[in-house]
Design a protein around this motif. Structure first.
Motif, mmCIF file in Angstrom:
data_model
loop_
_atom_site.group_PDB
_atom_site.id
_atom_site.type_symbol
_atom_site.label_atom_id
_atom_site.label_comp_id
_atom_site.label_asym_id
_atom_site.label_seq_id
_atom_site.Cartn_x
_atom_site.Cartn_y
_atom_site.Cartn_z
ATOM 1 N N LEU A 1 -18.396 22.968 -5.749
ATOM 2 C CA LEU A 1 -17.595 22.089 -6.602
ATOM 3 C C LEU A 1 -18.448 21.009 -7.242
ATOM 4 O O LEU A 1 -18.266 20.659 -8.412
ATOM 5 C CB LEU A 1 -16.454 21.467 -5.799
ATOM 6 C CG LEU A 1 -15.367 22.439 -5.338
ATOM 7 C CD1 LEU A 1 -14.451 21.779 -4.321
ATOM 8 C CD2 LEU A 1 -14.580 22.972 -6.523
ATOM 9 N N TRP A 2 -19.399 20.452 -6.494
ATOM 10 C CA TRP A 2 -20.285 19.417 -7.031
ATOM 11 C C TRP A 2 -21.127 19.971 -8.177
ATOM 12 O O TRP A 2 -21.302 19.316 -9.206
ATOM 13 C CB TRP A 2 -21.173 18.852 -5.929
ATOM 14 C CG TRP A 2 -22.141 17.845 -6.436
ATOM 15 C CD1 TRP A 2 -23.480 18.005 -6.664
ATOM 16 C CD2 TRP A 2 -21.850 16.494 -6.826
ATOM 17 N NE1 TRP A 2 -24.030 16.866 -7.154
ATOM 18 C CE2 TRP A 2 -23.053 15.916 -7.262
ATOM 19 C CE3 TRP A 2 -20.677 15.727 -6.842
ATOM 20 C CZ2 TRP A 2 -23.126 14.601 -7.718
ATOM 21 C CZ3 TRP A 2 -20.754 14.417 -7.292
ATOM 22 C CH2 TRP A 2 -21.960 13.877 -7.717
ATOM 23 N N ASN B 1 -20.321 22.191 -10.184
ATOM 24 C CA ASN B 1 -19.436 22.454 -11.327
ATOM 25 C C ASN B 1 -18.583 21.247 -11.702
ATOM 26 O O ASN B 1 -17.590 21.380 -12.410
ATOM 27 C CB ASN B 1 -18.535 23.659 -11.011
ATOM 28 C CG ASN B 1 -19.301 24.952 -10.999
ATOM 29 O OD1 ASN B 1 -19.643 25.494 -12.039
ATOM 30 N ND2 ASN B 1 -19.610 25.435 -9.810
ATOM 31 N N ARG B 2 -19.006 20.062 -11.274
ATOM 32 C CA ARG B 2 -18.195 18.841 -11.460
ATOM 33 C C ARG B 2 -17.959 18.484 -12.912
ATOM 34 O O ARG B 2 -17.020 17.763 -13.232
ATOM 35 C CB ARG B 2 -18.844 17.665 -10.727
ATOM 36 C CG ARG B 2 -20.182 17.231 -11.294
ATOM 37 C CD ARG B 2 -20.881 16.244 -10.372
ATOM 38 N NE ARG B 2 -22.173 15.824 -10.891
ATOM 39 C CZ ARG B 2 -23.296 16.501 -10.769
ATOM 40 N NH1 ARG B 2 -23.295 17.675 -10.138
ATOM 41 N NH2 ARG B 2 -24.420 16.039 -11.270
ATOM 42 N N PHE C 1 -12.477 19.397 -12.185
ATOM 43 C CA PHE C 1 -13.223 19.703 -10.958
ATOM 44 C C PHE C 1 -13.499 18.480 -10.088
ATOM 45 O O PHE C 1 -13.648 18.623 -8.877
ATOM 46 C CB PHE C 1 -14.513 20.457 -11.274
ATOM 47 C CG PHE C 1 -14.344 21.949 -11.177
ATOM 48 C CD1 PHE C 1 -15.021 22.676 -10.232
ATOM 49 C CD2 PHE C 1 -13.473 22.614 -12.028
ATOM 50 C CE1 PHE C 1 -14.853 24.050 -10.129
ATOM 51 C CE2 PHE C 1 -13.293 23.977 -11.945
ATOM 52 C CZ PHE C 1 -13.979 24.703 -10.989
ATOM 53 N N MET C 2 -13.551 17.296 -10.666
ATOM 54 C CA MET C 2 -13.724 16.110 -9.826
ATOM 55 C C MET C 2 -12.472 15.872 -8.981
ATOM 56 O O MET C 2 -12.561 15.411 -7.846
ATOM 57 C CB MET C 2 -14.063 14.882 -10.674
ATOM 58 C CG MET C 2 -15.495 14.881 -11.211
ATOM 59 S SD MET C 2 -16.764 15.031 -9.926
ATOM 60 C CE MET C 2 -16.673 13.418 -9.170
ATOM 61 N N LEU D 1 -12.700 18.495 -6.241
ATOM 62 C CA LEU D 1 -13.732 18.039 -5.300
ATOM 63 C C LEU D 1 -13.185 16.938 -4.392
ATOM 64 O O LEU D 1 -13.382 16.975 -3.174
ATOM 65 C CB LEU D 1 -14.957 17.548 -6.071
ATOM 66 C CG LEU D 1 -16.104 16.969 -5.251
ATOM 67 C CD1 LEU D 1 -16.729 18.031 -4.371
ATOM 68 C CD2 LEU D 1 -17.161 16.376 -6.176
#
Length: 194
Positions: free
Chosen positions: A73-74, A76-77, A82-83, A86
């Motif tokens: 996830l990080w 692809n932040r 996505f944040m 995450l």
């Protein structure tokens, strides 16, 4: 609960005249990691019932899945939503990390909405990646403490992390569906102007 964010976002995307073709534009770094994590987690859940060795190490296995998932996830932040995903996954990870690698579940809340057989399994020991909340539970408010009744898949107990993660999934799918339509329309207008 992940399905809820997906279903609602698809419905709203179509209402907003978005395109399902946008879902084909999913471009994530190391995107193959997610299906592998899912398969691994299902495998641990399945085999922990039949193997004491796997059951003993299943908490570590679930935590490993979360750590690799957080890294994914990080990386692809920058992708829309996505944040949020995450943040939600991190809150769930935190609740599990401080409680022996298991997600604490409020038995009182679960007893109001879930089948009694689930409550019996939960209070009788570890159930999948869940454990009954007790006086020694840390950060209990991050555990599964929210009753959620779904008319189509039945009730469940969720965490604040689950809700935040679903907001991110909703945003990402909206971005894919609606942005794709906007992109197609602007490309068409540009080509007409030439």
């Amino acid at each position: 609960m992940v399905y809820d964010g997906i279903i609602l976002s698809l419905i709203l995307g179509l209402i907003r005249k978005g395109s399902l073709k946008g879902l084909a534009r999913i471009e994530l770094k190391y995107g193959w990691v997610f299906p592998l994590l899912l398969i691994f987690q299902i495998g641990v859940f399945y085999f922990q019932q039949s193997s004491d060795l796997i059951a003993r190490f299943s908490s570590y296995s679930f935590m490993l899945v979360y750590i690799v998932g957080l890294i994914f996830l990080w990386l692809n932040r920058a992708s829309s939503g996505f944040m949020w995903i995450l943040a939600g996954v991190f809150l769930n990870f935190l609740a599990m990390a401080v409680n022996g690698g298991r997600m604490p579940v409020s038995v009182d809340v679960a007893a109001k909405v879930l089948d009694p057989s689930y409550i019996q399994e939960l209070t009788g020991g570890l159930y999948a990646k869940h454990a009954a909340m007790s006086d020694s539970t840390l950060l209990g408010f991050l555990g599964d403490v929210i009753a959620y009744n779904r008319p189509y898949l039945g009730p469940q107990v969720i965490s604040i992390g689950d809700i935040i993660m679903n907001i991110g999934i909703f945003i990402y799918i909206q971005f894919l569906m609606v942005t794709d339509k906007t992109h197609i329309n602007s490309s068409y207008v540009d080509s007409m102007g030439r």
